[in-house]
Design a protein around this motif. Structure first.
Motif, PDB file in Angstrom:
ATOM      1  N   MET A  37       0.807  -1.197   0.000  1.00 37.74           N
ATOM      2  CA  MET A  37       0.000   0.000   0.000  1.00 37.74           C
ATOM      3  C   MET A  37       0.851   1.263   0.000  1.00 37.74           C
ATOM      4  O   MET A  37       2.064   1.230   0.251  1.00 37.74           O
ATOM      5  CB  MET A  37      -0.921  -0.003   1.234  1.00 37.74           C
ATOM      6  N   LEU A  38       0.199   2.372  -0.261  1.00 34.32           N
ATOM      7  CA  LEU A  38       0.881   3.658  -0.293  1.00 34.32           C
ATOM      8  C   LEU A  38       1.556   3.980   1.034  1.00 34.32           C
ATOM      9  O   LEU A  38       2.607   4.636   1.070  1.00 34.32           O
ATOM     10  CB  LEU A  38      -0.130   4.760  -0.636  1.00 34.32           C
ATOM     11  N   ASP A  39       0.988   3.493   2.148  1.00 40.00           N
ATOM     12  CA  ASP A  39       1.582   3.743   3.458  1.00 40.00           C
ATOM     13  C   ASP A  39       2.691   2.764   3.816  1.00 40.00           C
ATOM     14  O   ASP A  39       3.229   2.789   4.916  1.00 40.00           O
ATOM     15  CB  ASP A  39       0.507   3.733   4.554  1.00 40.00           C
ATOM     16  N   GLY A  40       3.049   1.856   2.866  1.00 43.25           N
ATOM     17  CA  GLY A  40       4.139   0.914   3.101  1.00 43.25           C
ATOM     18  C   GLY A  40       3.733  -0.384   3.753  1.00 43.25           C
ATOM     19  O   GLY A  40       4.590  -1.254   3.992  1.00 43.25           O
ATOM     20  N   SER A  41       2.460  -0.558   4.067  1.00 44.32           N
ATOM     21  CA  SER A  41       1.997  -1.808   4.669  1.00 44.32           C
ATOM     22  C   SER A  41       1.811  -2.875   3.599  1.00 44.32           C
ATOM     23  O   SER A  41       1.680  -2.575   2.415  1.00 44.32           O
ATOM     24  CB  SER A  41       0.691  -1.586   5.435  1.00 44.32           C
ATOM     25  N   VAL A  42       1.787  -4.146   4.045  1.00 44.50           N
ATOM     26  CA  VAL A  42       1.614  -5.283   3.134  1.00 44.50           C
ATOM     27  C   VAL A  42       0.393  -6.088   3.575  1.00 44.50           C
ATOM     28  O   VAL A  42       0.213  -6.361   4.770  1.00 44.50           O
ATOM     29  CB  VAL A  42       2.872  -6.174   3.121  1.00 44.50           C
ATOM     30  N   TRP A  43      -0.418  -6.475   2.607  1.00 49.84           N
ATOM     31  CA  TRP A  43      -1.650  -7.224   2.860  1.00 49.84           C
ATOM     32  C   TRP A  43      -1.632  -8.504   2.040  1.00 49.84           C
ATOM     33  O   TRP A  43      -1.004  -8.569   0.982  1.00 49.84           O
ATOM     34  CB  TRP A  43      -2.865  -6.379   2.490  1.00 49.84           C
ATOM     35  N   ALA A  44      -2.330  -9.544   2.539  1.00 54.05           N
ATOM     36  CA  ALA A  44      -2.329 -10.835   1.864  1.00 54.05           C
ATOM     37  C   ALA A  44      -3.685 -11.519   2.028  1.00 54.05           C
ATOM     38  O   ALA A  44      -4.415 -11.263   2.981  1.00 54.05           O
ATOM     39  CB  ALA A  44      -1.225 -11.717   2.439  1.00 54.05           C
ATOM     40  N   TRP A  45      -4.007 -12.420   1.072  1.00 54.92           N
ATOM     41  CA  TRP A  45      -5.266 -13.158   1.157  1.00 54.92           C
ATOM     42  C   TRP A  45      -5.176 -14.387   0.249  1.00 54.92           C
ATOM     43  O   TRP A  45      -4.333 -14.471  -0.628  1.00 54.92           O
ATOM     44  CB  TRP A  45      -6.448 -12.278   0.770  1.00 54.92           C
ATOM     45  N   GLY A  46      -6.049 -15.376   0.505  1.00 57.43           N
ATOM     46  CA  GLY A  46      -6.084 -16.584  -0.294  1.00 57.43           C
ATOM     47  C   GLY A  46      -5.576 -17.799   0.454  1.00 57.43           C
ATOM     48  O   GLY A  46      -5.745 -17.938   1.671  1.00 57.43           O
ATOM     49  N   TYR A  47      -4.923 -18.706  -0.291  1.00 56.91           N
ATOM     50  CA  TYR A  47      -4.439 -19.985   0.246  1.00 56.91           C
ATOM     51  C   TYR A  47      -3.308 -19.738   1.238  1.00 56.91           C
ATOM     52  O   TYR A  47      -2.406 -18.942   0.991  1.00 56.91           O
ATOM     53  CB  TYR A  47      -3.954 -20.845  -0.914  1.00 56.91           C
ATOM     54  N   GLY A  96       1.555 -14.853   5.826  1.00 54.35           N
ATOM     55  CA  GLY A  96       2.399 -14.146   6.792  1.00 54.35           C
ATOM     56  C   GLY A  96       1.698 -13.621   8.022  1.00 54.35           C
ATOM     57  O   GLY A  96       2.228 -12.756   8.725  1.00 54.35           O
ATOM     58  N   ASP A  97       0.498 -14.146   8.310  1.00 57.86           N
ATOM     59  CA  ASP A  97      -0.268 -13.627   9.448  1.00 57.86           C
ATOM     60  C   ASP A  97      -0.157 -14.495  10.691  1.00 57.86           C
ATOM     61  O   ASP A  97      -0.929 -14.335  11.634  1.00 57.86           O
ATOM     62  CB  ASP A  97      -1.739 -13.463   9.062  1.00 57.86           C
ATOM     63  N   LYS A 157      -3.885  -7.561   7.015  1.00 51.81           N
ATOM     64  CA  LYS A 157      -2.637  -6.798   7.114  1.00 51.81           C
ATOM     65  C   LYS A 157      -1.588  -7.634   7.836  1.00 51.81           C
ATOM     66  O   LYS A 157      -1.871  -8.229   8.878  1.00 51.81           O
ATOM     67  CB  LYS A 157      -2.883  -5.486   7.863  1.00 51.81           C
ATOM     68  N   ILE A 158      -0.386  -7.698   7.282  1.00 52.42           N
ATOM     69  CA  ILE A 158       0.694  -8.470   7.892  1.00 52.42           C
ATOM     70  C   ILE A 158       1.372  -7.614   8.951  1.00 52.42           C
ATOM     71  O   ILE A 158       1.914  -6.547   8.646  1.00 52.42           O
ATOM     72  CB  ILE A 158       1.704  -8.935   6.835  1.00 52.42           C
ATOM     73  N   ALA A 159       1.323  -8.082  10.176  1.00 53.32           N
ATOM     74  CA  ALA A 159       1.866  -7.316  11.298  1.00 53.32           C
ATOM     75  C   ALA A 159       3.381  -7.149  11.170  1.00 53.32           C
ATOM     76  O   ALA A 159       4.087  -8.054  10.711  1.00 53.32           O
ATOM     77  CB  ALA A 159       1.532  -8.011  12.615  1.00 53.32           C
TER      78      ALA A 159
END
Length: 336
Positions: free
Chosen positions: A153-163, A170-171, A182-184
């Motif tokens: 994301m624009l704020d530098g965070s990383v998100w994931a979904w699916g298998y 990474g959660d 959101k990956i902590a």
């Protein structure tokens, strides 16, 4: 000192000078300007947006909030004194709020990899739930099975979904997710790359982080133990680009060098061997690279002279070298 305002004062303040934009975001525009002068005193400034008065301030700064994205706005500023004498308006400045960078996806959705909160496959694009201001996305999966997705994301965070059987989201769990999570602990990231069952992320400082399946060392952390939270890829820095294959990883550093690690069954690491690597190794015989892309078991590299090189599996001619023979070192792609 006592200042008495005369009702007969008809002199307007000077025009505000040098109105400029201080910030333009998706929903906010900030402007500032130079100080006006008056024969008595300047009491404040009126702000005009697209011809309408929208506010008055005593400072030389104004923040216009709650704006819609993808919209053009023009501003003028006028100074006023205590008798409400108003100066001529300043020169107009205009800017457009950026578009919201949403994520859309389509195709198989068995594991929730489309991120729309369902497991229903789609043959038309659907919005991925809750993601606004994405600057990069990547989709993974291996041999027609699984499937996970990443976004930075624009704020530098990383998100994931699916298998998520191998922890590739990474959660800290192995549960599939039908909507982005959101990956902590990840911030200041600029790029993501989804492999078969593992994930990579490039941080602003040039470091690389990885998580998920690690059977072949594709996480580059000197082990073959899978991880369900991000770990630092060792032995490499100043990275400017990343790409993930099915069970291996590739990185490009700022000096134009290419590095690889993980599975090497089909010579996809480009080091002349079939030995897996659990830490990044530099690929010899190729330099001045400006872009990389990993396929299932092969790699492409574009050099600064705009010539492409390839190595790894070639059973379908994917290396473009005029034959169907795998290559254990970089080969120049042949052009007709």
């Amino acid at each position: 000192v006592t200042i008495v305002l005369s009702a007969s004062d008809k002199i307007s303040p000077s025009i505000p000078a040098t109105v400029v934009f201080d910030a333009v975001t998706f929903t906010r525009i900030d402007i500032s300007w130079g100080v006006s002068t008056d024969n008595v005193r300047v009491a404040g400034y009126k702000i005009y947006r697209n011809g309408s008065h929208i506010g008055t301030t005593e400072s030389t700064y104004f923040s216009d909030t709650g704006l819609p994205p993808s919209t053009n706005f023009c501003y003028k500023v006028a100074a006023i004194d205590g008798n409400e004498n108003e100066s001529p308006q300043s020169a107009e400045i205009c800017s457009t709020t950026p578009s919201l960078m949403t994520v859309v996806s389509w195709g198989d959705n068995t594991y929730g990899q489309l991120g729309d909160g369902t497991t229903i496959g789609r043959n038309l694009p659907v919005y991925t739930a809750g993601l606004i201001n994405a600057i990069g996305v990547s989709a993974g999966g291996a041999a027609g099975f699984g499937g996970h997705s990443l976004a930075v994301m624009l704020d530098g965070s990383v998100w994931a979904w699916g298998y998520n059987f191998f922890g590739q989201l990474g959660d800290g769990t192995s549960e599939d997710k039908h909507a982005p999570v959101k990956i902590a602990g990840l911030d200041s990231f600029v790029k993501v790359a989804a492999g078969g069952y593992h994930s990579l992320a490039l941080k602003q400082d040039g470091s690389v982080w990885a998580w998920g399946n690690n059977d072949y060392g594709q996480l580059g952390d000197e082990t073959t133990t899978s991880k369900d939270t991000p770990v630092h890829v060792t032995g490499i820095g100043n990275v400017v680009d990343i790409s993930a294959g099915e069970y291996f990883s590739v990185a490009l550093t700022s000096d134009g060098s290419v590095w690889s690690w993980g599975n090497n069954t089909n010579w996809q690491l480009g080091d002349g061997t079939k030995i897996d690597k659990i830490v990044p190794i530099i690929i010899s015989g190729i330099d001045s690279v400006k872009s990389i892309s990993a396929g299932g078991q092969h790699v492409l590299a574009l050099k600064t002279d705009n010539l492409a090189w390839a190595w790894g599996k070639n059973s379908y001619g994917q290396l473009g070298i005029g034959n169907y023979t795998d290559s254990n070192v970089p080969m120049l792609v042949k052009y007709e």
